[in-house]
Structure formats: structure tokens, C-alpha cells
Design a protein around this motif. Structure first.
Motif, PDB file in Angstrom:
ATOM      1  N   GLY A 141      -2.107 -17.525  25.699  1.00  0.00           N
ATOM      2  CA  GLY A 141      -1.424 -16.596  26.597  1.00  0.00           C
ATOM      3  C   GLY A 141      -1.912 -15.160  26.408  1.00  0.00           C
ATOM      4  N   ASP A 171       0.679 -18.264  33.720  1.00  0.00           N
ATOM      5  CA  ASP A 171       2.095 -17.861  33.705  1.00  0.00           C
ATOM      6  C   ASP A 171       2.439 -16.940  34.880  1.00  0.00           C
ATOM      7  OD1 ASP A 171       2.479 -19.316  31.371  1.00  0.00           O
ATOM      8  OD2 ASP A 171       2.096 -17.606  30.061  1.00  0.00           O
ATOM      9  N   ASN A 276      -3.973 -28.282  28.452  1.00  0.00           N
ATOM     10  CA  ASN A 276      -4.111 -28.647  29.870  1.00  0.00           C
ATOM     11  C   ASN A 276      -4.981 -29.895  30.049  1.00  0.00           C
ATOM     12  OD1 ASN A 276      -5.693 -28.390  32.612  1.00  0.00           O
ATOM     13  ND2 ASN A 276      -3.791 -27.268  32.846  1.00  0.00           N
TER      14      ASN A 276
HETATM   15  O1  KG4 Z   1      -1.427 -20.325  22.046  1.00  0.00           O
HETATM   16  P1  KG4 Z   1      -0.124 -20.168  22.725  1.00  0.00           P
HETATM   17  O2  KG4 Z   1       1.012 -21.068  22.321  1.00  0.00           O
HETATM   18  O3  KG4 Z   1       0.471 -18.732  22.550  1.00  0.00           O
HETATM   19  C1  KG4 Z   1      -0.282 -17.597  22.475  1.00  0.00           C
HETATM   20  O4  KG4 Z   1      -0.661 -17.218  21.347  1.00  0.00           O
HETATM   21  O5  KG4 Z   1      -0.508 -17.035  23.571  1.00  0.00           O
HETATM   22  O6  KG4 Z   1      -0.414 -20.302  24.288  1.00  0.00           O
HETATM   23  C2  KG4 Z   1       0.592 -20.210  25.252  1.00  0.00           C
HETATM   24  C3  KG4 Z   1      -0.066 -20.200  26.625  1.00  0.00           C
HETATM   25  C4  KG4 Z   1       0.912 -19.844  27.727  1.00  0.00           C
HETATM   26  O7  KG4 Z   1       0.314 -18.881  28.561  1.00  0.00           O
HETATM   27  C5  KG4 Z   1       1.104 -21.164  28.467  1.00  0.00           C
HETATM   28  O8  KG4 Z   1       1.401 -21.002  29.824  1.00  0.00           O
HETATM   29  C6  KG4 Z   1      -0.233 -21.836  28.277  1.00  0.00           C
HETATM   30  O9  KG4 Z   1      -0.600 -21.500  26.944  1.00  0.00           O
HETATM   31  N1  KG4 Z   1      -0.145 -23.306  28.442  1.00  0.00           N
HETATM   32  C7  KG4 Z   1      -0.752 -23.982  29.438  1.00  0.00           C
HETATM   33  C8  KG4 Z   1      -0.415 -25.346  29.247  1.00  0.00           C
HETATM   34  N2  KG4 Z   1       0.386 -25.447  28.151  1.00  0.00           N
HETATM   35  C9  KG4 Z   1       0.530 -24.183  27.671  1.00  0.00           C
HETATM   36  N3  KG4 Z   1      -1.547 -23.565  30.435  1.00  0.00           N
HETATM   37  C10 KG4 Z   1      -2.024 -24.497  31.268  1.00  0.00           C
HETATM   38  N4  KG4 Z   1      -1.749 -25.824  31.180  1.00  0.00           N
HETATM   39  C11 KG4 Z   1      -0.950 -26.292  30.200  1.00  0.00           C
HETATM   40  N5  KG4 Z   1      -0.686 -27.604  30.116  1.00  0.00           N
END
Ligand code: KG4
Ligand code: ZN
Length: 335
Positions: A141, A171, A276
Motif C-alpha cells: 500500500g 485502494d 492478488n
Molecule cells: O503490505 P501491506 O499489508 O501493507 C503495507 O505495508 O502497505 O499491503 C496492503 C496493500 C493494500 O493497499 C491492499 O489494498 C493491497 O495491499 N492488497 C491487494 C490485495 N490484497 C491486499 N491488492 C490487490 N489485490 C489483492 N488481492
């Protein structure tokens, strides 16, 4: 060597124990998603307070699951940055205090190094554990980066996003089509029902050389398409599919270029967007075609977790790298 890992950089409280002899012994995670949902994003002060409430019970639960007591620990690792300063301080305070009381080293870990090494946490039953050198795609994110991992601890940035991170784009796009926070996974679920090719969005910055990304223009394209549409559920799914396809193809094109530039066969993917499904399938296909491979952590270790911090901490401790006893965090920090 047994290391307790603590992750509190954002909205997940993660705790784990990694043993350099027997691997991951236990892990526990508490997500604050429900707490922040009504505000449409993470509220830093609420995040800090919830980490205070949840961290020690999770440490106890993790040690119990590992069949260990604190006296079995050889070190305590924690996320020292980047992240929300208040949230980071909770993990740093607990980790450093425990390390001081137990008279073991405390190890401050870079959050992105944790993500980067997460695919190495577990053996791939088919192909074994990936070994450096490899190219890592970090897609969370907050970050979208391509890194050449020459060796553990030797990282070279090949490219990164110039504006929004890929997860942030997921998001924000989800939000503008009315999906609740955090929209990324929900947008991906919706895309499963959408038809490919009905909406075709740009593949930003793929028409010129280079390994940087730009995702902010995509959400504007989606906004226009959404405003001009009848805003039905079917259209929302088709737009979601068009958006996901654009992000996935863009990431795949840049990953292939990065592998070529670095002269590597192995790609490792880390960070929340690595969960994803379509991205996983696409990168698998791309690397196979090149005679190489791609490794992902299991979806649960793609997003923030304590296991990756315990693992990165154990590697650093084994290499004799740990700091003094000061409770210090680095909210903004290049890897
Ligand atoms: O690594 P993370 O848990 O947190 C950060 O350090 O940012 O990543 C979270 C991000 C969020 O933007 C979320 O929308 C995205 O990963 N995310 C996905 C999926 N699962 C989580 N984006 C697309 N498809 C997914 N299945
Ligand atoms: Zn993260």
C-alpha cells in the motif's frame, strides 16, 4: 537461534518466533481493519492505542503456541521503520524492554526488508527456497519498487513508483467506485466477475524504456469511465477487471525488463498486492516462458506480519548485526 519478531508499523499487530534451526515456530496476527473502517483509512492515534492493547497478549499467545518461554529467546526483532511513528514506538518500546530484561540483543528491522525476505521464509516444495541473486518486486500500500537482491543485505533499487503505490491505486480506485475500506482485496474480488476487455485502461510508462512506475493517472481514467457509466454492479465489475488487468500487465512488463537488466532468472514478489491472484498467475506465466521462476510468500505473509520481521531479525542476528538499547524508530527510511 530463536528470535521473537514484532510488527506494528501500521494497522496490523504481528508477532512470531523464528528458529534458525527449525524454521517458523509460531505466528499470530491481529488486524485493526474493523477499527479504522468507519474512517475510510488508518487513524494513526487509534492504531497506536490498539497496538498497546494487543501486543503483549499476542506475544504470550505466540510463545505458548511455540511451546517456549521468554528465556528461550536469543533476540527480539521489531520493525523500526518506515511506518507510523506512534505505532512503531509501541513495538520498539516492547521489544527493547523485553530484550533489556532478558539480556539478549534487540534488532531493529526495516519493514521493506522484512517484506523482501518473506518469500524465503518457507521452502517451496516443488522448487526449493529461492536464493539470491534475484529480482524482488515489492508491491504494498505504501511502496512499489523493483530491487536487485545481490545478496542478503545487498540491495540495489532498480525502479520505483513516481506517485501512487500499486496497493494505494487499488485502494483509491475501489473507494471512488464506492467500495468500503480497505478496497484493494474487494476490488480484486469484484474483478473476478468482470469481463476482460470491456474497459481498456493505459499501461502507464510501458511505452518508453525504464523501470519506474506511475499509477495515479489510472485512477483518473477509472473515475471518468465510472462517471460516464450507468454505475450498475455489472459495469463496476467490468471496470474493476479493466483496472486490474492494466496494473497486472504493467507490473509484469516491468518485472520482465528488470530480470533482463539484472541478468536474473528468479523473481520474488512481496507486499500486500502480492496476494492478488491474477498478478500471481501472470508473473508465473511470464517467468516460466523465460525459463525462470517466481516465488511468492503464502498470501498471509504477503501483507504485514510478524513472521517476516522475526526472519529478517534472525538473519541479521546470525550475521552479528544488532544495535544499542535506545528506543529509536525511523518513520521515513530508505532501504
Ligand atoms: O503490505 P501491506 O499489508 O501493507 C503495507 O505495508 O502497505 O499491503 C496492503 C496493500 C493494500 O493497499 C491492499 O489494498 C493491497 O495491499 N492488497 C491487494 C490485495 N490484497 C491486499 N491488492 C490487490 N489485490 C489483492 N488481492
Ligand atoms: Zn507492509
Amino acid at each position: 537461534m530463536k528470535v521473537l519478531g514484532i510488527e506494528t508499523s501500521c494497522d496490523e499487530t504481528g508477532v512470531a518466533v523464528y528458529d534458525t534451526d527449525s524454521g517458523l515456530r509460531a505466528h499470530a496476527l491481529y488486524s485493526q481493519i474493523a477499527l479504522h473502517a468507519e474512517y475510510g483509512g488508518v487513524v494513526p492515534e487509534l492504531a497506536s492505542r490498539d497496538h498497546v492493547r494487543k501486543l503483549l497478549p499476542l506475544v504470550r499467545e505466540t510463545l505458548r503456541e511455540a511451546g517456549m518461554t521468554t528465556s528461550d529467546l536469543d533476540g527480539v526483532a521489531y520493525t523500526a521503520g518506515p511506518g507510523l511513528v506512534g505505532a512503531l514506538l509501541v513495538g520498539a518500546g516492547v521489544a527493547r524492554s523485553m530484550a533489556w530484561a532478558l539480556d539478549v540483543p534487540a534488532i531493529g528491522v526495516h519493514h521493506m526488508e522484512g517484506h523482501l525476505l518473506a518469500p524465503l521464509l518457507e521452502d517451496d516444495p516443488e522448487r526449493g527456497r529461492p536464493e539470491p541473486p534475484f529480482v524482488a518486486l515489492l508491491v504494498s500500500g505504501g511502496h512499489t519498487q523493483l530491487v536487485h537482491v545481490e545478496a542478503i543485505g545487498r540491495y540495489r533499487l532498480l525502479g520505483e513508483t513516481l506517485d501512487d503505490a500499486a496497493g494505494e491505486a487499488f485502494d483509491k480506485t475501489a473507494k471512488l467506485m464506492g467500495l468500503p475500506y480497505p478496497g484493494g482485496p474487494q476490488l480484486a474480488a469484484l474483478a473476478e466477475q468482470g469481463r476482460p476487455g470491456v474497459f481498456r485502461f493505459a499501461r502507464p510508462m510501458t511505452d518508453r524504456p525504464g523501470l519506474d512506475f506511475s499509477f495515479s493517472g489510472l485512477k483518473t481514467q477509472v473515475l471518468l469511465a465510472w462517471k460516464e457509466s450507468d454505475r450498475s454492479d455489472a459495469v463496476r465489475a467490468d471496470i474493476a477487471r479493466g483496472f486490474e488487468d492494466a496494473v497486472v500487465e504493467t507490473l509484469s512488463i516491468k518485472c520482465e525488463r528488470a530480470l533482463e537488466a539484472a541478468g536474473c532468472d528468479t523473481l520474488v514478489v512481496a507486499g500486500g498486492v502480492g496476494a492478488n491472484k491474477r498478478l500471481r498467475a501472470r508473473l508465473d506465466e511470464m517467468t516460466r516462458k523465460r525459463g525462470g521462476r517466481v516465488s511468492f510468500p503464502r498470501p498471509q505473509f504477503c501483507t504485514d506480519n510478524g513472521a517476516m520481521i522475526a526472519y529478517a531479525g534472525a538473519l541479521r542476528l546470525a550475521a552479528g548485526q544488532h544495535g544499542d538499547l535506545a528506543v529509536r524508530v525511523t518513520p521515513r527510511w530508505d532501504m
